[in-house]
Motif scaffolding. Structure first.
Motif, PDB file in Angstrom:
ATOM      1  N   UNK A 176       2.693  -3.030  18.795  1.00 14.53           N
ATOM      2  CA  UNK A 176       2.765  -4.335  17.997  1.00 14.53           C
ATOM      3  C   UNK A 176       1.339  -4.542  17.495  1.00 14.53           C
ATOM      4  N   UNK A 177       0.329  -4.675  18.488  1.00 12.29           N
ATOM      5  CA  UNK A 177      -0.966  -4.952  18.117  1.00 12.29           C
ATOM      6  C   UNK A 177      -1.610  -3.989  16.847  1.00 12.29           C
ATOM      7  N   UNK A 178      -1.231  -2.947  17.217  1.00  8.74           N
ATOM      8  CA  UNK A 178      -1.685  -1.837  16.313  1.00  8.74           C
ATOM      9  C   UNK A 178      -0.892  -2.040  14.876  1.00  8.74           C
ATOM     10  N   UNK A 179       0.383  -2.308  14.876  1.00  5.41           N
ATOM     11  CA  UNK A 179       1.093  -2.595  13.695  1.00  5.41           C
ATOM     12  C   UNK A 179       0.780  -3.851  13.043  1.00  5.41           C
ATOM     13  N   UNK A 180       0.252  -4.832  13.873  1.00  5.84           N
ATOM     14  CA  UNK A 180      -0.076  -6.028  13.058  1.00  5.84           C
ATOM     15  C   UNK A 180      -1.754  -5.964  12.743  1.00  5.84           C
ATOM     16  N   UNK A 181      -2.456  -5.143  13.185  1.00  2.35           N
ATOM     17  CA  UNK A 181      -3.613  -4.609  12.484  1.00  2.35           C
ATOM     18  C   UNK A 181      -3.437  -3.969  11.088  1.00  2.35           C
ATOM     19  N   UNK A 182      -2.279  -3.117  11.009  1.00  2.00           N
ATOM     20  CA  UNK A 182      -2.234  -2.379   9.868  1.00  2.00           C
ATOM     21  C   UNK A 182      -1.497  -3.318   9.123  1.00  2.00           C
ATOM     22  N   UNK A 183      -0.559  -4.319   9.333  1.00  3.24           N
ATOM     23  CA  UNK A 183      -0.015  -5.124   7.993  1.00  3.24           C
ATOM     24  C   UNK A 183      -0.664  -6.605   8.018  1.00  3.24           C
TER      25      UNK A 183
END
Length: 185
Positions: A62-69
């Protein structure tokens, strides 16, 4: 959520609840299938250990996705997700008869979270086979679960975990993307 904007807190709470439930369901499925296929003696603690690891792995995703979006909204969002996941985990611990006080539980959760964020953060995030296995986030996570399950370095177990995990990771990504793209603040 058709063009309906939501607050960071609402998005974070929704994702945290889904992450928590998904981590538990995925852990149950993995433990059940591996115990059956490997003819392992059922263990009272195996599910808890797999779930704890799965929870921190999904938090990292989720942290990686948040970084992406989310860009500059990432920190606020991820802090909210982490707080909500902790609350859900503590509530689950208490409802299962756990005796650890909240302050100690928080310290243990936070220490594990920091360790896993640091460790998982160094791995490559790719599903491409030609990228190699060592240092690949999924391979490293699946290796850890195989070890927790008592089947360290068993490639068949790791393939089974991978087969269970990847469709669920794809679903988590889609849900996170939808929520994150609807954040208004």
């Amino acid at each position: 959520m058709d063009n309906q904007k939501i607050s960071t807190k609402t998005a974070a709470e929704g994702i945290a609840h889904l992450l928590f439930i998904g981590a538990y369901k995925d852990s149950e499925q993995i433990v059940k299938e591996i115990e059956e296929s490997q003819k392992l003696q059922p263990s009272e603690t195996r599910l808890g250990h797999v779930f704890d690891e799965m929870l921190h792995f999904y938090l990292n995703l989720v942290d990686r996705f948040a970084f992406q979006y989310l860009g500059d909204k990432r920190n606020k969002f991820f802090d909210e997700v982490s707080i909500q996941v902790f609350k859900n985990h503590l509530e689950g611990h208490k409802s299962a008869g756990g005796q650890v006080d909240e302050q100690t539980f928080y310290r243990i959760f936070n220490e594990a979270h920091k360790k896993r964020q640091e460790e998982y953060g160094q791995y490559k995030f790719t599903t491409e086979k030609e990228a190699g296995l060592k240092g690949n986030l999924f391979w490293e996570f699946e290796s850890r679960l195989a070890e927790i399950l008592g089947t360290k370095d068993d490639s068949l177990v790791m393939v089974s975990i991978h087969a269970i995990l990847m469709p669920n990771v794809g679903k988590l990504h889609e849900v996170c993307k939808k929520f994150m793209l609807e954040i208004s603040e």
